[in-house]
Design a protein around this motif. Sequence first.
Motif, PDB file in Angstrom:
ATOM      1  N   ARG A 178       2.127  13.669  -5.723  1.00 13.93           N
ATOM      2  CA  ARG A 178       1.984  13.271  -4.312  1.00 13.93           C
ATOM      3  C   ARG A 178       0.580  13.558  -3.790  1.00 13.93           C
ATOM      4  O   ARG A 178       0.046  12.810  -2.972  1.00 13.93           O
ATOM      5  CB  ARG A 178       3.021  13.981  -3.452  1.00 13.93           C
ATOM      6  CG  ARG A 178       4.406  13.392  -3.550  1.00 13.93           C
ATOM      7  CD  ARG A 178       5.357  13.980  -2.539  1.00 13.93           C
ATOM      8  NE  ARG A 178       5.480  15.422  -2.619  1.00 13.93           N
ATOM      9  CZ  ARG A 178       6.324  16.072  -3.429  1.00 13.93           C
ATOM     10  NH1 ARG A 178       7.133  15.398  -4.206  1.00 13.93           N
ATOM     11  NH2 ARG A 178       6.366  17.377  -3.447  1.00 13.93           N
ATOM     12  N   PRO A 204      -2.188   9.100  -5.124  1.00 10.73           N
ATOM     13  CA  PRO A 204      -2.698   8.159  -4.114  1.00 10.73           C
ATOM     14  C   PRO A 204      -4.212   8.268  -3.897  1.00 10.73           C
ATOM     15  O   PRO A 204      -4.847   7.299  -3.502  1.00 10.73           O
ATOM     16  CB  PRO A 204      -1.935   8.531  -2.842  1.00 10.73           C
ATOM     17  CG  PRO A 204      -0.682   9.181  -3.344  1.00 10.73           C
ATOM     18  CD  PRO A 204      -1.113   9.926  -4.582  1.00 10.73           C
ATOM     19  N   GLN A 210      -5.692   3.154  -5.446  1.00 10.93           N
ATOM     20  CA  GLN A 210      -5.286   2.447  -4.239  1.00 10.93           C
ATOM     21  C   GLN A 210      -3.955   1.748  -4.497  1.00 10.93           C
ATOM     22  O   GLN A 210      -3.655   1.364  -5.623  1.00 10.93           O
ATOM     23  CB  GLN A 210      -6.317   1.395  -3.865  1.00 10.93           C
ATOM     24  CG  GLN A 210      -7.591   1.952  -3.327  1.00 10.93           C
ATOM     25  CD  GLN A 210      -8.540   0.825  -2.921  1.00 10.93           C
ATOM     26  OE1 GLN A 210      -8.241  -0.352  -3.007  1.00 10.93           O
ATOM     27  NE2 GLN A 210      -9.723   1.227  -2.464  1.00 10.93           N
ATOM     28  N   ILE A 214      -0.817   2.884  -4.137  1.00  8.29           N
ATOM     29  CA  ILE A 214       0.325   3.687  -4.590  1.00  8.29           C
ATOM     30  C   ILE A 214       0.708   4.662  -3.485  1.00  8.29           C
ATOM     31  O   ILE A 214      -0.140   5.360  -2.936  1.00  8.29           O
ATOM     32  CB  ILE A 214       0.007   4.473  -5.872  1.00  8.29           C
ATOM     33  CG1 ILE A 214      -0.330   3.514  -7.014  1.00  8.29           C
ATOM     34  CG2 ILE A 214       1.190   5.370  -6.261  1.00  8.29           C
ATOM     35  CD1 ILE A 214      -0.698   4.192  -8.307  1.00  8.29           C
ATOM     36  N   ARG A 215       2.018   4.712  -3.181  1.00  9.84           N
ATOM     37  CA  ARG A 215       2.519   5.591  -2.130  1.00  9.84           C
ATOM     38  C   ARG A 215       3.805   6.272  -2.598  1.00  9.84           C
ATOM     39  O   ARG A 215       4.612   5.685  -3.298  1.00  9.84           O
ATOM     40  CB  ARG A 215       2.771   4.754  -0.877  1.00  9.84           C
ATOM     41  CG  ARG A 215       3.245   5.530   0.327  1.00  9.84           C
ATOM     42  CD  ARG A 215       3.333   4.635   1.559  1.00  9.84           C
ATOM     43  NE  ARG A 215       4.314   3.574   1.450  1.00  9.84           N
ATOM     44  CZ  ARG A 215       5.624   3.732   1.697  1.00  9.84           C
ATOM     45  NH1 ARG A 215       6.105   4.892   2.038  1.00  9.84           N
ATOM     46  NH2 ARG A 215       6.443   2.699   1.593  1.00  9.84           N
ATOM     47  N   GLU A 242       3.865  -4.447  -0.965  1.00 14.06           N
ATOM     48  CA  GLU A 242       4.373  -3.189  -1.525  1.00 14.06           C
ATOM     49  C   GLU A 242       5.795  -3.374  -2.064  1.00 14.06           C
ATOM     50  O   GLU A 242       6.631  -3.989  -1.408  1.00 14.06           O
ATOM     51  CB  GLU A 242       4.348  -2.121  -0.427  1.00 14.06           C
ATOM     52  CG  GLU A 242       4.588  -0.739  -0.929  1.00 14.06           C
ATOM     53  CD  GLU A 242       4.466   0.276   0.172  1.00 14.06           C
ATOM     54  OE1 GLU A 242       3.461   0.993   0.197  1.00 14.06           O
ATOM     55  OE2 GLU A 242       5.381   0.352   1.017  1.00 14.06           O
TER      56      GLU A 242
END
Length: 185
Positions: free
Chosen positions: A55, A59, A63, A65-66, A107
């Motif tokens: 986490r 990210p 770029q 990715i969450r 997304e």
Amino acid sequence: MRPLLLLALAAVLPLRAADAAFARAENKLDRIESGHARPGSVIVFTPAEMNAWARGRVPQMYQGIRDPNIQLGAGTATGSAYVDLLKMRQGEGLATNSLIAKLIEGERPLKVSIQLDSSHGHATARLTRLEISGIAVTGAPLDFLVNEFFLHLFPDAKVNRPFELHDNIERIELRPDGVRVTIRK
């Protein structure tokens, strides 16, 4: 006043726990990468440390990715996240055909499962499942995604073929209770 303080603490404590797990994971990685890990030692990354590190770092590194998450099993790992494949490619400076760009923009939830075999300073990571928006991808479409997206984003990645472990690592074991990294004697 006291209920407000307790409420504030309840909101902050999970962040502090994640920060502590992140710091432990970073310290362990630094110890391995710097060569300061004792020969023959086993360094264990807990699931909480793995997820806190993912986490905190993933990210920042890529770029699009969450909310990355890792689930561990016996010799397996499943990573999940929300990804925008087009943003990932753009973040790496890769051009995308406009037709393909229309198909992959936006997304989507992504899950990738691997099996890891490791011994004698080598490992093989086998891609066992890929799921995008709840739909499993196999065969030729999976090969296409690996070749057109994953390997372009991670050109040094070794998928489905052996690779040498660095930083004096003897083996890596994936287990439900954590990732065990054994340092060579």
